[in-house]
Scaffold this active site. Structure first.
Site: not given
Ligand code: NAD
Length: 493
Positions: A171, A174, A224, A279, A379
Site C-alpha cells: 500500500k 497516496e 511518521s 528521514c 520533526e
Molecule cells: P505518513 O505517516 O503520513 O504516511 C505513511 C503511510 O501511512 C502512507 O502510506 C499513508 O497513506 C499511511 N497513513 C497515513 N495516515 C494514516 C492513518 N491515520 N492510519 C493508517 N495509515 C495512515 O508519512 P508520510 O508523510 O508519507 O512520510 C513522511 C514521514 O515518514 C516522516 O515522518 C519521515 O520521517 C518518515 N519516514 C521515516 C523513515 C524511516 O526509515 N524511519 C523513512 C522514510 C520516511
C-alpha cells in the site's frame, strides 16, 4: 489514474473515493488516485494468499532468477522510474535515480537468498539425534510506504520478502503512488508469477484493512511516528509481526577540531538534499563552541550557490511535496524568529527556477535555536537546518540522547577517541563518523531507536531476512537398533 495491481492485472478502484496527485514543481494536479475500499484490499490479500503455496514451493534458484531479471530490467530502465518519482514527489532527477540505486542494492542483496537462508545443522546433539533449524516464509506480508521514497522504501522490503518465498500486498503513499505500479509491471516482466506482488492504492482505510485481515502475517510500515505507533499497536494486537519505522530529528555533532570545509559540505548536502524530506536528513547541527561563528559563513556561502527549482531542469533542490506541507514547513521559520532564533537564511524569499505556482521553499538556516522551541522538538521534514550551540561534547551528547527520536546521527571530528566514545555513548540506531547520512548498505540493517522504530526488527540485512522468515527447529532420529525404551522424563541430552 494510477491503478491497483491485483493478481497481475491492473484495475481502477471502484470505491468512489480518490485523492489528488500533484506535480509539485508545477503546482498543478496531475491526476487522481483511487482510494481503495476494504473489499479491494481483501481481494489483493486473497490473490496473495492463493499465490503463496506455489511461490513458497518454487525453488530458490527460480526465485533468484526472477530477482536477477528484475535487477537487469531495472538497471536498464530506471530512468523511467526516476521521471515518475520526480513528477510526483518533486525531488531532482539525480536524487530520484539515487534512491532507485539504493533500492536496487537490496534487490542485489536478495539475489543471494540461497546463502542467506542456509540453516544450521548439529549432528549427534544426543546419541543418534540430530538437530537443525530451517527458516520458512511467513505467508502474505503487507508493506505500507511513505511519500518520500516511493521506490526505495518498498525495495527495502519486497525483494527479501519475495526471495524468502512470501507473497506481498503493498500500500504505497497516496501522494506518490505511480512508482509502485511501474515496479509491479517490471516484476511481472521479470517473470514473477501473478499474485506474488500486489499493489493497492489507498489511505487509512486500506491500511486498517491490512491490519485487520487475518490472512496478513506481517506488516512493514514506514512513515511518521504517530502512524507508526498506531500500526505497531494495532498490528501486534491482531497477532501480526510488525516492524514500524517512524519519524526522525537527526543531529550532527561538530567538534572544534573537525574539518570545517567537510562539515559545511556535509551539512548542506544532508540538510537540503531532497528538500530535507528524508528521514535521515540532518535537521540540527550541534556546534561545540567556539566552532559556530567560523562554520556558519561557510555553510551560508554554499547555500547561496544552490539552485532551487524544477527537478527536471538540473537544479540542486526541488519543491516540497504539497502546498500544505510547504506552508507548514515555512511556518516554522516564523516560529523560530518568535522564539528568539536568528534566521540566517530565509527560504521563503527563494527565486525558483520553475513555475511560480510550484510548492517552493528555499534552503533555510536558523542559528541559536532554543531547544524549548517547537522548531527544535518537532520533526519539520523540510529544508530547514537549525544550529544549536553547546559548550562541550558532553552537552551535545546529552542533547542528542534526550531527544524522542533515535534514527540517525553523525559526529564530525578528527579525534578518533572522541568518535569512538560517541559511537559507544549515543542513543541512536544509525551513526555516522564524518559521514552525514549514515544509511547502512543493503547487507546491514536500517532502522532507528526510540520513536523512530516500533518493533525490534530493522529493515534489510540479516534482520530483514529474519523478519520475513520464521525459524523451525527440527530434532530428528533415524531409527537404529539401539532405541532407548520408554522414558517419561523431560528430554535431556
Ligand atoms: P505518513 O505517516 O503520513 O504516511 C505513511 C503511510 O501511512 C502512507 O502510506 C499513508 O497513506 C499511511 N497513513 C497515513 N495516515 C494514516 C492513518 N491515520 N492510519 C493508517 N495509515 C495512515 O508519512 P508520510 O508523510 O508519507 O512520510 C513522511 C514521514 O515518514 C516522516 O515522518 C519521515 O520521517 C518518515 N519516514 C521515516 C523513515 C524511516 O526509515 N524511519 C523513512 C522514510 C520516511
Amino acid at each position: 489514474m494510477t491503478s491497483n495491481w491485483i493478481n497481475g492485472i491492473e484495475s481502477n478502484s471502484s470505491s468512489g473515493r480518490s485523492a489528488a496527485v500533484f506535480d509539485p514543481a508545477l503546482g498543478t494536479e496531475s491526476y487522481r488516485v483511487g482510494l481503495s475500499s476494504r473489499t479491494e484490499l481483501d481481494l489483493a490479500v486473497s490473490a496473495a494468499k492463493n499465490a503463496f503455496p506455489a511461490w513458497r514451493d518454487a525453488s530458490l534458484a527460480k526465485r533468484q532468477q526472477v530477482l536477477f531479471s528484475f535487477r537487469e530490467l531495472l538497471n536498464v530502465r530506471k530512468g523511467e522510474l526516476a521521471e515518475i518519482i520526480t513528477a510526483e514527489h518533486g525531488k531532482v532527477l539525480s536524487d530520484a535515480l539515487g534512491e532507485i540505486t539504493r533500492g536496487q542494492e537490496i534487490v542485489e542483496f536478495a539475489t543471494g537468498i540461497p546463502h542467506l537462508l542456509k540453516g544450521s545443522y548439529t549432528e549427534n546433539a544426543s546419541t543418534g539425534v540430530d538437530v537443525y533449524e530451517i527458516r520458512q516464509p511467513l505467508g502474505v506480508v503487507g508493506i505500507v510506504s511513505p511519500f518520500n521514497f516511493p521506490a526505495m522504501v518498498p525495495m527495502w522490503f519486497f525483494p527479501l520478502a519475495i526471495a524468502a518465498g512470501n507473497t506481498v500486498v503493498l500500500k504505497p503513499s497516496e501522494k506518490a503512488p505511480g512508482a509502485s505500479l511501474w515496479i509491479a509491471k517490471l516484476l511481472k516482466e521479470a517473470g514473477l508469477p501473478d499474485g506474488v506482488f500486489n499493489v493497492v492504492q489507498g489511505d487509512k482505510d486500506a491500511v486498517d484493512a491490512l491490519l485487520e485481515n487475518p490472512d496478513v502475517a506481517s506488516l512493514s510500515f514506514v512513515g511518521s511516528t504517530p502512524i507508526a505507533r498506531y500500526v505497531y499497536e494495532k498490528g501486534t494486537a491482531n497477532g501480526k509481526r510488525v516492524q514500524a519505522l517512524g519519524g526522525a530529528k537527526n543531529h550532527m555533532l561538530v567538534l572544534p577540531d573537525a574539518d570545517l570545509e567537510l562539515v559545511a559540505d556535509s551539512a548542506v548536502n544532508a540538510g537540503f538534499g531532497s528538500a530535507g524530506e528524508r528521514c535521515m536528513a540532518i535537521s540540527v547541527l550541534v556546534a561545540v563552541e567556539p566552532v559556530a561563528d567560523k562554520l556558519i559563513p561557510k555553510i551560508v556561502s554554499r547555500m547561496e550557490q544552490l539552485r532551487t527549482g524544477d527537478g527536471r531542469r538540473g537544479c540542486d533542490m526541488g519543491p516540497l511535496v504539497t502546498r500544505e506541507h510547504r506552508d507548514k514547513v515555512a511556518s516554522y521559520i516564523e516560529i523560530a524568529a518568535q522564539d528568539g532564533a536568528k534566521v540566517v537564511v530565509d527560504g521563503r524569499t527563494v527565486q525558483p527556477d520553475g513555475e511560480p505556482a510550484g510548492f517552493w521553499l528555499g534552503p533555510t538556516l536558523l542559528d541559536k535555536v532554543p531547544t524549548s522551541s517547537k522548531v527544535y522538538t518537532e520533526e519539520i521534514f523540510g529544508p530547514v537546518l537549525s544550529v544549536v550551540r553547546v559548550a562541550s561534547y558532553e552537552a551535545g551528547l546529552e542533547l542528542i540522547n534526550s531527544g524522542a527520536f533515535g534514527n540517525g546521527t553523525a559526529i564530525f571530528t578528527n579525534d578518533g577517541g572522541a568518535a569512538r566514545r560517541f559511537q559507544n555513548e549515543v542513543q541512536v540506531g544509525m551513526v555516522g563518523i564524518n559521514v552525514p547520512i549514515p544509511v547502512p548498505v543493503a547487507y546491514y540493517s536500517f532502522g532507528g531507536w526510540k520513536n523512530s522504530l516500533f518493533g525490534d526488527t530493522k529493515a534489510h540485512g540479516t534482520e530483514g531476512v529474519h523478519f520475513f522468515t520464521r525459524g523451525k527447529a527440527v530434532t530428528s532420529r533415524w531409527l537404529d537398533p539401539s532405541h532407548g525404551g520408554i522414558n517419561l522424563g523431560f528430554p535431556q541430552n
